[in-house]
Design a protein around this motif. Sequence first.
Motif, mmCIF file in Angstrom:
data_model
loop_
_atom_site.group_PDB
_atom_site.id
_atom_site.type_symbol
_atom_site.label_atom_id
_atom_site.label_comp_id
_atom_site.label_asym_id
_atom_site.label_seq_id
_atom_site.Cartn_x
_atom_site.Cartn_y
_atom_site.Cartn_z
ATOM 1 N N GLN A 87 0.829 -1.221 0.000
ATOM 2 C CA GLN A 87 0.000 0.000 0.000
ATOM 3 C C GLN A 87 0.858 1.264 0.000
ATOM 4 O O GLN A 87 0.604 2.211 -0.745
ATOM 5 N N ASP A 88 1.889 1.268 0.854
ATOM 6 C CA ASP A 88 2.699 2.486 1.022
ATOM 7 C C ASP A 88 3.569 2.758 -0.210
ATOM 8 O O ASP A 88 3.879 3.902 -0.521
ATOM 9 N N MET A 89 3.957 1.695 -0.911
ATOM 10 C CA MET A 89 4.831 1.882 -2.069
ATOM 11 C C MET A 89 4.060 2.150 -3.357
ATOM 12 O O MET A 89 4.620 2.635 -4.327
ATOM 13 N N ASN A 90 2.770 1.787 -3.333
ATOM 14 C CA ASN A 90 2.008 1.895 -4.580
ATOM 15 C C ASN A 90 0.906 2.945 -4.580
ATOM 16 O O ASN A 90 0.154 3.057 -5.527
ATOM 17 N N ARG A 91 0.823 3.730 -3.506
ATOM 18 C CA ARG A 91 -0.211 4.769 -3.507
ATOM 19 C C ARG A 91 0.210 5.867 -4.484
ATOM 20 O O ARG A 91 1.391 6.009 -4.815
ATOM 21 N N LYS A 92 -0.802 6.644 -4.938
ATOM 22 C CA LYS A 92 -0.515 7.652 -5.962
ATOM 23 C C LYS A 92 0.299 8.830 -5.413
ATOM 24 O O LYS A 92 1.201 9.322 -6.055
ATOM 25 N N ILE A 93 -0.088 9.286 -4.205
ATOM 26 C CA ILE A 93 0.553 10.500 -3.667
ATOM 27 C C ILE A 93 1.685 10.137 -2.712
ATOM 28 O O ILE A 93 1.495 9.376 -1.767
ATOM 29 N N SER A 94 2.848 10.715 -2.956
ATOM 30 C CA SER A 94 4.018 10.520 -2.091
ATOM 31 C C SER A 94 4.236 9.074 -1.654
ATOM 32 O O SER A 94 4.296 8.791 -0.461
#
Length: 229
Positions: free
Chosen positions: A186-193
């Motif tokens: 989730q943290d590596m593939n989210r759109k923002i930052s």
Amino acid sequence: FQERKVMMKKISIAIDGPSAAGKSSIAKIVAKKLGYVYIDTGAMYRCVGYYCLQNNIDLNNETAVSAILKNIKITMDSNNRVYLNEHDVSDQIRQDEVSMSASLVSSYQDVREFLVKQQRKMSNVGGVILDGRDIGTVVLPDAKLKIYQNASVETRAKRRFLENKKRGLSADLETIKKDIEQRDYQDMNRKISPLKKADDAIVLDTSNLSIDEVVNEVLKLAKQREMEG
Ligand code: DC
């Protein structure tokens, strides 16, 4: 000695990396040794997630989450205790359920803007060390020292397992490992930052290093940078 001290300048240090890589353990010790302020940015996302859970806000409803931001005041003291609207929530926000909710709300633009603004303001004191996912890339792109702290999933799961046990929280190694993998994704593939190594960050793989070894490495780098002013 005094002359040398005059030339040293307090810097900003960014530590990024995936969940349970030991960032906060290292950052706390380094901050103490250098006399710096430590800012745990993950705790801030956890406070937003925790508030939503406590108030039955649908975490998947971005508009609803945005609407409650105005009710949230987060503060930290010099003992690294975290307060949500003046209540000490330091222990509650470590629960696995809160980790997942923090990861979810951290993908929302309003949430990130709300917290990044506060993080920059809190960093304006000279001599700070922040840990998170986007410190070197977004929050403090000019930080004099950027570390990307990583470790294998197995190592991270084992460390979190032992930490949870010590805190008296429920601990099941397989569940923890799955949670870590899901949060990584989730943290590596989210759109923002998304979580990403800054181009100028130094990678520290801590899988086979003790806390002391990592602390010494970061201290060495920090002192070099302080000398460079
Ligand atoms: O570091 P932590 O595990 O306490 O962070 C909890 C969650 O918050 C993490 O899964 C992603 C999010 N986070 C973020 O998006 N940006 C940060 N600077 C810190 C945390």
